[in-house]
Enzyme design. Sequence first.
Site, PDB file in Angstrom:
ATOM      1  N   HIS A   8     -18.748 123.382 -60.964  1.00 49.51           N
ATOM      2  CA  HIS A   8     -17.743 124.504 -60.789  1.00 49.51           C
ATOM      3  C   HIS A   8     -16.843 124.428 -62.259  1.00 49.51           C
ATOM      4  O   HIS A   8     -17.130 123.416 -63.182  1.00 49.51           O
ATOM      5  CB  HIS A   8     -16.914 124.222 -59.599  1.00 49.51           C
ATOM      6  CG  HIS A   8     -16.163 122.799 -59.737  1.00 49.51           C
ATOM      7  ND1 HIS A   8     -16.526 121.494 -59.335  1.00 49.51           N
ATOM      8  CD2 HIS A   8     -14.670 122.400 -60.351  1.00 49.51           C
ATOM      9  CE1 HIS A   8     -15.839 120.432 -59.577  1.00 49.51           C
ATOM     10  NE2 HIS A   8     -14.571 121.108 -60.395  1.00 49.51           N
TER      11      HIS A   8
ATOM     12  N   HIS B 226     -11.011 121.955 -66.418  1.00 44.47           N
ATOM     13  CA  HIS B 226     -12.041 121.039 -66.484  1.00 44.47           C
ATOM     14  C   HIS B 226     -13.152 121.678 -66.098  1.00 44.47           C
ATOM     15  O   HIS B 226     -13.179 122.973 -65.414  1.00 44.47           O
ATOM     16  CB  HIS B 226     -11.767 119.788 -65.670  1.00 44.47           C
ATOM     17  CG  HIS B 226     -11.680 119.917 -64.207  1.00 44.47           C
ATOM     18  ND1 HIS B 226     -10.496 119.832 -63.585  1.00 44.47           N
ATOM     19  CD2 HIS B 226     -12.795 120.110 -63.368  1.00 44.47           C
ATOM     20  CE1 HIS B 226     -10.660 120.115 -62.181  1.00 44.47           C
ATOM     21  NE2 HIS B 226     -12.082 120.279 -61.777  1.00 44.47           N
TER      22      HIS B 226
ATOM     23  N   GLU C 102     -12.543 126.740 -59.192  1.00 51.31           N
ATOM     24  CA  GLU C 102     -11.484 125.936 -58.781  1.00 51.31           C
ATOM     25  C   GLU C 102     -10.347 126.295 -59.042  1.00 51.31           C
ATOM     26  O   GLU C 102     -10.232 126.558 -60.361  1.00 51.31           O
ATOM     27  CB  GLU C 102     -11.965 124.439 -58.798  1.00 51.31           C
ATOM     28  CG  GLU C 102     -10.545 123.462 -58.364  1.00 51.31           C
ATOM     29  CD  GLU C 102     -10.950 122.117 -58.679  1.00 51.31           C
ATOM     30  OE1 GLU C 102     -11.830 121.807 -59.360  1.00 51.31           O
ATOM     31  OE2 GLU C 102     -10.310 121.258 -58.151  1.00 51.31           O
TER      32      GLU C 102
HETATM   33 CO    CO Z   1     -12.926 119.816 -60.208  1.00 50.02          CO
END
Ligand code: CO
Length: 141
Positions: free
Chosen positions: A82, A7, A131
């Site tokens: 992120h 994502h 991440e």
């Molecule tokens: Co995230």
Amino acid sequence: MIGRLNHVGIAVPSIDAAKATYRDLYGVPESAMTETRELPAQGVRFAFVNVANSQIELIEPLGAESPIRKFLERNPNGGQHHVCFEVEEIYAARDAMLAKGAAVLNEPRIGAHGTPVIFIHPKNSNGVLIELMETPKAARA
Ligand code: CO
């Protein structure tokens, strides 16, 4: 090596308003958006907007100490926060990052998808906070 893009994280002042943008401007049906949930330990509310090949993670600050607050002070309308890639095993990924001298910002902890995540400092990746999240077991073939 990192796996699939899971994502893109977008920090927003209001998840409800951001959901309305994806619905009204981009035509994403409500049924493709998750309920907004809270991760108090991490100081965030979050929801996912599912698109054909990935997800947008909307993140809103929760509580006075939320790490997202400072980001929103610099980016009052919200902004790209992120990018999240999947990894097979989070501790192996953390050890590999440390061995390469990267700044790992946290010990593995449970993230929004219920699997452990770590964050890598933007200074290691062209200014982008990365991440790394362990692939959910159910999603593995
Ligand atoms: Co995230």
